[in-house]
Structures are given as C-alpha cells and as structure tokens.
Motif scaffolding. Structure first.
Motif, PDB file in Angstrom:
ATOM      1  N   ASN A   5       0.848  -1.193   0.000  1.00 36.76           N
ATOM      2  CA  ASN A   5       0.000   0.000   0.000  1.00 36.76           C
ATOM      3  C   ASN A   5       0.885   1.245   0.000  1.00 36.76           C
ATOM      4  OD1 ASN A   5      -1.359   2.292   1.251  1.00 36.76           O
ATOM      5  ND2 ASN A   5      -3.016   0.871   1.727  1.00 36.76           N
ATOM      6  N   PRO A   6       0.618   2.222  -0.907  1.00 35.31           N
ATOM      7  CA  PRO A   6       1.463   3.423  -0.986  1.00 35.31           C
ATOM      8  C   PRO A   6       1.535   4.217   0.324  1.00 35.31           C
ATOM      9  CG  PRO A   6       0.006   3.292  -2.888  1.00 35.31           C
ATOM     10  CD  PRO A   6      -0.398   2.199  -1.945  1.00 35.31           C
ATOM     11  N   LYS A   7       0.445   4.245   1.075  1.00 34.77           N
ATOM     12  CA  LYS A   7       0.466   4.969   2.353  1.00 34.77           C
ATOM     13  C   LYS A   7       1.363   4.260   3.361  1.00 34.77           C
ATOM     14  CE  LYS A   7      -3.955   7.238   1.825  1.00 34.77           C
ATOM     15  NZ  LYS A   7      -5.318   7.392   2.295  1.00 34.77           N
ATOM     16  N   LEU A   8       1.284   2.952   3.391  1.00 38.49           N
ATOM     17  CA  LEU A   8       2.146   2.178   4.281  1.00 38.49           C
ATOM     18  C   LEU A   8       3.610   2.349   3.871  1.00 38.49           C
ATOM     19  CD1 LEU A   8       2.636   0.189   6.566  1.00 38.49           C
ATOM     20  CD2 LEU A   8       2.184  -1.676   4.945  1.00 38.49           C
ATOM     21  N   ARG A   9       3.874   2.332   2.578  1.00 36.31           N
ATOM     22  CA  ARG A   9       5.233   2.533   2.086  1.00 36.31           C
ATOM     23  C   ARG A   9       5.764   3.889   2.539  1.00 36.31           C
ATOM     24  NH1 ARG A   9       7.557   1.606  -3.808  1.00 36.31           N
ATOM     25  NH2 ARG A   9       5.650   0.397  -3.962  1.00 36.31           N
ATOM     26  N   ALA A  10       4.930   4.929   2.443  1.00 36.57           N
ATOM     27  CA  ALA A  10       5.335   6.276   2.858  1.00 36.57           C
ATOM     28  C   ALA A  10       5.661   6.316   4.346  1.00 36.57           C
ATOM     29  CB  ALA A  10       4.249   7.283   2.515  1.00 36.57           C
ATOM     30  N   VAL A  11       4.822   5.676   5.156  1.00 35.75           N
ATOM     31  CA  VAL A  11       5.049   5.648   6.602  1.00 35.75           C
ATOM     32  C   VAL A  11       6.367   4.937   6.917  1.00 35.75           C
ATOM     33  CG1 VAL A  11       4.201   4.684   8.787  1.00 35.75           C
ATOM     34  CG2 VAL A  11       2.620   5.855   7.240  1.00 35.75           C
ATOM     35  N   VAL A  12       6.592   3.816   6.271  1.00 34.76           N
ATOM     36  CA  VAL A  12       7.815   3.043   6.512  1.00 34.76           C
ATOM     37  C   VAL A  12       9.043   3.848   6.098  1.00 34.76           C
ATOM     38  CG1 VAL A  12       9.122   0.998   5.797  1.00 34.76           C
ATOM     39  CG2 VAL A  12       6.697   0.790   6.395  1.00 34.76           C
ATOM     40  N   ILE A  13       8.990   4.462   4.931  1.00 33.33           N
ATOM     41  CA  ILE A  13      10.125   5.250   4.437  1.00 33.33           C
ATOM     42  C   ILE A  13      10.416   6.423   5.373  1.00 33.33           C
ATOM     43  CG2 ILE A  13      10.858   6.814   2.587  1.00 33.33           C
ATOM     44  CD1 ILE A  13       9.548   4.824   0.616  1.00 33.33           C
ATOM     45  N   CYS A  14       9.381   7.155   5.759  1.00 33.18           N
ATOM     46  CA  CYS A  14       9.585   8.310   6.651  1.00 33.18           C
ATOM     47  C   CYS A  14      10.120   7.856   8.007  1.00 33.18           C
ATOM     48  CB  CYS A  14       8.290   9.100   6.805  1.00 33.18           C
ATOM     49  SG  CYS A  14       7.812   9.948   5.284  1.00 33.18           S
ATOM     50  N   GLY A  15       9.575   6.773   8.532  1.00 34.79           N
ATOM     51  CA  GLY A  15      10.064   6.243   9.808  1.00 34.79           C
ATOM     52  C   GLY A  15      11.512   5.791   9.718  1.00 34.79           C
ATOM     53  N   LEU A  16      11.864   5.156   8.612  1.00 33.02           N
ATOM     54  CA  LEU A  16      13.232   4.694   8.411  1.00 33.02           C
ATOM     55  C   LEU A  16      14.209   5.875   8.407  1.00 33.02           C
ATOM     56  CD1 LEU A  16      15.282   2.453   7.710  1.00 33.02           C
ATOM     57  CD2 LEU A  16      14.693   2.832   5.306  1.00 33.02           C
ATOM     58  N   PHE A  17      13.855   6.940   7.711  1.00 37.31           N
ATOM     59  CA  PHE A  17      14.762   8.084   7.646  1.00 37.31           C
ATOM     60  C   PHE A  17      14.783   8.892   8.941  1.00 37.31           C
ATOM     61  CE2 PHE A  17      14.967   6.871   3.275  1.00 37.31           C
ATOM     62  CZ  PHE A  17      16.286   7.159   2.945  1.00 37.31           C
ATOM     63  N   ALA A  18      13.698   8.878   9.696  1.00 36.58           N
ATOM     64  CA  ALA A  18      13.736   9.482  11.034  1.00 36.58           C
ATOM     65  C   ALA A  18      14.691   8.680  11.923  1.00 36.58           C
ATOM     66  CB  ALA A  18      12.333   9.516  11.644  1.00 36.58           C
ATOM     67  N   ALA A  19      14.657   7.352  11.788  1.00 35.20           N
ATOM     68  CA  ALA A  19      15.553   6.492  12.569  1.00 35.20           C
ATOM     69  C   ALA A  19      17.011   6.678  12.158  1.00 35.20           C
ATOM     70  CB  ALA A  19      15.147   5.026  12.404  1.00 35.20           C
ATOM     71  N   ILE A  20      17.260   6.813  10.857  1.00 30.46           N
ATOM     72  CA  ILE A  20      18.630   7.066  10.382  1.00 30.46           C
ATOM     73  C   ILE A  20      19.144   8.383  10.962  1.00 30.46           C
ATOM     74  CG2 ILE A  20      19.981   7.672   8.326  1.00 30.46           C
ATOM     75  CD1 ILE A  20      18.230   5.554   6.815  1.00 30.46           C
ATOM     76  N   THR A  21      18.286   9.385  11.005  1.00 31.26           N
ATOM     77  CA  THR A  21      18.674  10.678  11.584  1.00 31.26           C
ATOM     78  C   THR A  21      19.013  10.519  13.062  1.00 31.26           C
ATOM     79  OG1 THR A  21      17.236  11.788   9.983  1.00 31.26           O
ATOM     80  CG2 THR A  21      17.977  13.095  11.874  1.00 31.26           C
ATOM     81  N   ALA A  22      18.198   9.757  13.783  1.00 31.17           N
ATOM     82  CA  ALA A  22      18.462   9.520  15.213  1.00 31.17           C
ATOM     83  C   ALA A  22      19.790   8.814  15.423  1.00 31.17           C
ATOM     84  CB  ALA A  22      17.326   8.703  15.827  1.00 31.17           C
ATOM     85  N   ILE A  23      20.108   7.880  14.563  1.00 33.29           N
ATOM     86  CA  ILE A  23      21.376   7.148  14.687  1.00 33.29           C
ATOM     87  C   ILE A  23      22.554   8.071  14.377  1.00 33.29           C
ATOM     88  CG2 ILE A  23      22.781   5.305  13.666  1.00 33.29           C
ATOM     89  CD1 ILE A  23      20.019   3.789  13.278  1.00 33.29           C
ATOM     90  N   LEU A  24      22.477   8.786  13.268  1.00 28.31           N
ATOM     91  CA  LEU A  24      23.589   9.676  12.896  1.00 28.31           C
ATOM     92  C   LEU A  24      23.739  10.856  13.860  1.00 28.31           C
ATOM     93  CD1 LEU A  24      23.467   9.697   8.987  1.00 28.31           C
ATOM     94  CD2 LEU A  24      25.143   8.611  10.489  1.00 28.31           C
TER      95      LEU A  24
END
Length: 189
Positions: A5-24
């Motif tokens: 689902n495109p909405k689920l994909r968007a949520v996953v992508i945004c969450g992933l990049f928020a997590a990458i930001t938290a790690i970096l």
C-alpha cells in the motif's frame, strides 16, 4: 515492495529516515555550545534520497520523537526542553531544510551537481534557524550567535553537503532501479 500500500510505504520510508537521523545524531564532536553532529548529514541524505515531502515528514517525525522524550537528538538527548533550548532551532530548521533541499532536486534533476547546490542551500537554512534560536534563547548579540552557531560549521557543513549529495544520489539511483522509490518526472512538473 510495489504491492505494498502506498500509504504504508510512505510511513515506513519516513520512519526509516527518522531512525537514520536519530542514529547519525549520535555521531558527534562536542563544542562549547553547539556540537557538530551527524544530524545535518542525515537531513541532507534524507532529502536527497526521498525528496521534499517525505523528507520533511521524516524530519517532523524525528522532531516529534525527540520532543516527546525519546533520546534521538545529539548526545542521546530528548524532550521538549531540547526543542526550546539553545540548539532547538537547528532541529526545527531540519524540516524546512529537508523540504527545500528535496524541492530543488525535484524541480531540477537528481545529480551530484544539483544535489550539492541543494544541500548547501539546506545547510544555510539549518544554520539560519539555529542561529536565530541560539541568539534568542541565550540572549546573544548577532556576532556572538554567528560565532557560536555558524562559523564553526561552515567548512564541516560543506563536507557534509558533499557527502549527503554523493551518497544520496548513489543510494537514490539504486532505490529507483529496485523500484523501492519512484523517479521524479521533471517534465510533468
């Protein structure tokens, strides 16, 4: 991932990049008032890879996660006090930085040259937001705020802009080839 689902994909992508930001964000060089951290590199990577809208949403998620107390900001800090403190302006600036950086690339082309321009503009937006809040919260003069919040970050910011551009464009191409994100058609814009 095309069947997702495109909405689920968007949520996953945004969450992933928020997590990458938290790690970096935890990669940090302490300075007296404002540390040098990997947060700004993550913002540039995010915008270069996923564009303006998803990039801005990822940074909103990152700010909200930290704002509710999760230790995602530099130095494993979290809480509203960070957002309203001396360095909070940089975090708020990340949202507009991601949007503008991604928008420049979407309106032009996703290549190294344009990514470097977009990430440099983004760096200036982050520094502007950060310096304004630094000046207000610590009751500094403009010269003091610039000395603490801008000058130490220009050279390293340009290095991070290059890294975000080079890595971001490289990763973006691979994700487009794998159909995990969509190529932007500039002629349709």
């Amino acid at each position: 991932m095309e069947n997702v689902n495109p909405k689920l994909r968007a949520v996953v992508i945004c969450g992933l990049f928020a997590a990458i930001t938290a790690i970096l964000a935890q990669v940090e060089v302490p300075l007296p008032i404002v540390p040098i951290s990997g947060q700004t590199l993550a913002v540039g990577l995010t915008a270069t890879i996923i564009g303006s809208k998803f990039g801005a949403v990822a940074m909103i998620c990152y700010a909200l996660l930290g704002g509710i107390g999760l230790p995602v900001f530099a130095g494993f800090k979290g809480g509203a006090q960070v957002l309203i403190g001396p360095t909070g302006g940089y975090i708020f600036g990340f949202i507009l930085t991601a949007y503008v950086t991604g928008l420049i690339l979407e309106k032009t082309t996703f290549n190294l040259w344009m990514a470097m321009i977009a990430n440099t503009v983004g760096m200036m937006i982050t520094l502007l937001f950060g310096t304004i809040q630094l000046k207000i919260v610590l009751d500094m003069t403009w010269n003091q705020a610039l000395a603490a919040g801008v000058y130490p970050f220009i050279a390293v910011g340009l290095i991070k802009a290059f890294l975000a551009s080079w890595l971001g464009i490289t990763v973006r191409k691979r994700l487009v080839q794998a159909s995990l994100i969509h190529q932007v058609d500039h002629r349709a814009a």
